[in-house]
Scaffold this motif. Structure first.
Motif, PDB file in Angstrom:
ATOM      1  N   ASP A  29       0.832  -1.194   0.000  1.00 44.51           N
ATOM      2  CA  ASP A  29       0.000   0.000   0.000  1.00 44.51           C
ATOM      3  C   ASP A  29       0.871   1.250   0.000  1.00 44.51           C
ATOM      4  OD1 ASP A  29      -1.703  -2.027   0.376  1.00 44.51           O
ATOM      5  OD2 ASP A  29      -2.299  -1.464   2.420  1.00 44.51           O
ATOM      6  N   ARG A  35       2.060   2.075  -3.381  1.00 45.36           N
ATOM      7  CA  ARG A  35       0.986   2.645  -4.194  1.00 45.36           C
ATOM      8  C   ARG A  35       0.711   4.087  -3.813  1.00 45.36           C
ATOM      9  NH1 ARG A  35      -2.604   0.570  -7.575  1.00 45.36           N
ATOM     10  NH2 ARG A  35      -4.589   1.626  -7.873  1.00 45.36           N
ATOM     11  N   ARG A  91      -7.165   4.195  -4.641  1.00 44.20           N
ATOM     12  CA  ARG A  91      -7.760   3.129  -3.838  1.00 44.20           C
ATOM     13  C   ARG A  91      -9.249   3.079  -4.160  1.00 44.20           C
ATOM     14  NH1 ARG A  91      -5.847   1.627   1.643  1.00 44.20           N
ATOM     15  NH2 ARG A  91      -3.600   1.850   1.658  1.00 44.20           N
ATOM     16  N   CYS A 140      -7.107  -7.553  -8.196  1.00 46.20           N
ATOM     17  CA  CYS A 140      -6.061  -7.212  -7.227  1.00 46.20           C
ATOM     18  C   CYS A 140      -4.891  -8.192  -7.298  1.00 46.20           C
ATOM     19  CB  CYS A 140      -6.629  -7.197  -5.809  1.00 46.20           C
ATOM     20  SG  CYS A 140      -7.681  -5.774  -5.422  1.00 46.20           S
ATOM     21  N   PHE A 156      -5.727  -1.534  -5.945  1.00 46.78           N
ATOM     22  CA  PHE A 156      -6.020  -1.667  -4.518  1.00 46.78           C
ATOM     23  C   PHE A 156      -7.530  -1.514  -4.367  1.00 46.78           C
ATOM     24  CE2 PHE A 156      -6.924  -0.685  -0.238  1.00 46.78           C
ATOM     25  CZ  PHE A 156      -5.906  -1.193   0.548  1.00 46.78           C
ATOM     26  N   VAL A 191     -11.051  -2.721  -1.892  1.00 45.42           N
ATOM     27  CA  VAL A 191     -11.695  -3.363  -0.752  1.00 45.42           C
ATOM     28  C   VAL A 191     -13.195  -3.352  -1.011  1.00 45.42           C
ATOM     29  CG1 VAL A 191      -9.907  -2.778   0.930  1.00 45.42           C
ATOM     30  CG2 VAL A 191     -11.821  -1.219   0.572  1.00 45.42           C
ATOM     31  N   ARG A 243      -7.631  -4.267   4.258  1.00 39.19           N
ATOM     32  CA  ARG A 243      -6.606  -5.025   3.547  1.00 39.19           C
ATOM     33  C   ARG A 243      -7.014  -5.218   2.094  1.00 39.19           C
ATOM     34  NH1 ARG A 243      -6.054 -10.287   5.437  1.00 39.19           N
ATOM     35  NH2 ARG A 243      -7.960 -10.162   6.686  1.00 39.19           N
ATOM     36  N   ARG A 244      -6.040  -5.118   1.230  1.00 40.26           N
ATOM     37  CA  ARG A 244      -6.261  -5.216  -0.207  1.00 40.26           C
ATOM     38  C   ARG A 244      -6.940  -6.537  -0.564  1.00 40.26           C
ATOM     39  NH1 ARG A 244      -2.115  -6.476  -4.501  1.00 40.26           N
ATOM     40  NH2 ARG A 244      -2.728  -5.338  -6.389  1.00 40.26           N
TER      41      ARG A 244
END
Length: 342
Positions: A6, A9, A132, A183, A189, A191, A254-255
């Motif tokens: 992360d 990124r 994200r 992903c 990324f 969620v 969390r990804r």
């Protein structure tokens, strides 16, 4: 602290302001999310919404917010994507979708294409801008879980009876799988959050949502229409709690993971919800038990019982629901009594 992946990124294209895209930002949940995001001084929020399911007067909402950091396009995601000019965005929140047990009925056979096409467009925007992505899915993907109890570790159940509601759930689940796999094979990324029975100010009864319908019936002195025997189990979660959970998932999740966002303490049957709404509004309305298919036609299907295991969101995101059920009802009553459109 963010994971190493992360951090790498986040290191690309660091900017002073945080540019955020919200699809469906003038909807019931979307409008509360926009307000939550604007609490952060560095936020710059752009809404894309075609107003097809929005219960709000979006212009009145924008005037009330009165913040130059909020900009918007009244466009479909397809038209916004076709324009080809994006960002830069650091965060994307994807909420745009057909919605509601009644609201989905007019889209039978078209829901899968609509939801999946828009999700792939948003994935493309996220990849192009290194943003994200938080996708708002649905608790319907559990198909009722274990007698209503739904944990992220449970199997996703596709019920044997095909319905419009099932098309909605399966389309959302397909998009979840596509996001997780993307992903794995790209830098995306993403969620996912699965909200449970969102309720609160600005929710409209037009899509078939139960609490605003009960409140309006109570305030008008009309009978409350409870479908079937009213034994269906739900866990109503304040829209402000859900908006907070979405932001926490995007920033601390969390990804490639999915999180239930719902208040298990607010578990209740629909029959008991009707009784409680009558009590809180001090209404003299009676409760009638009706066949929803007689009201909405043969395509209508009631959801299975459902209430969340929210331990994962509480443990990993530090999320805690703050509003009990009586507060959810009272806040909704206050909004509806005021007759506001924003």
């Amino acid at each position: 602290m963010p994971h190493d992946q992360d951090q790498a990124r986040e290191g690309r294209g660091i900017m002073k302001d945080k540019h955020i895209l919200v699809t469906g930002g003038f909807g019931f949940l979307g409008s509360h999310l926009v307000e939550r995001l604007l609490v952060d001084e560095d936020a710059r929020v752009h809404v894309v919404d075609n107003l097809s399911t929005s219960p709000l007067d979006h212009e009145a909402f924008v005037r009330r917010v009165n913040d130059p950091r909020l900009t918007y396009d009244v466009l479909s995601i397809e038209d916004f994507f076709a324009r080809g000019s994006f960002g830069p965005y650091q965060e994307i929140y994807h909420l745009a979708s057909v919605v509601g047990p009644v609201g989905v009925l007019g889209h039978a056979g078209k829901i899968t294409k609509s939801i999946t096409d828009d999700t792939y467009r948003v994935i493309d925007i996220a990849n192009r801008t290194n943003a994200r992505l938080c996708d708002v899915s649905t608790s319907e993907i559990y198909g009722g879980g274990r007698d209503g109890y739904c944990s992220e570790n449970d199997s996703k159940i596709i019920t044997p009876k095909v319905s419009v509601r099932l098309e909605y759930a399966v389309a959302k689940l397909a998009c979840e799988i596509a996001l997780v796999n993307t992903c794995k094979v790209s830098d995306l990324f993403a969620v996912i959050i699965r909200p449970f029975n969102i309720a609160g100010p600005r929710q409209s009864g037009k899509g078939g949502f139960v609490l605003p319908r009960f409140i309006k019936q109570c305030l008008a002195g009309e009978p409350l229409t409870v479908y079937g025997d009213g034994g269906m189990i739900r866990a109503f979660t304040h829209v402000i709690d859900v908006a907070d959970g979405i932001v926490r998932a995007a920033r601390h999740g969390r990804r490639g993971e999915a999180y239930n966002i719902g208040n298990p303490q607010n578990k209740i049957s629909i029959r008991e919800l009707a009784e409680r709404t009558v009590r809180i509004t001090a209404s003299e309305s009676r409760i009638d038990y009706v066949d929803p298919k007689a009201l909405f036609g043969p395509l209508f299907e009631e959801a299975n019982d459902k209430y969340p295991d929210a331990d994962k969101a509480m443990g990993e995101l530090g999320w805690r629901p703050r509003f009990d059920l009586d507060t959810v009802i009272r806040d909704s009553v206050e909004y509806i009594r005021a007759g506001r459109l924003d």
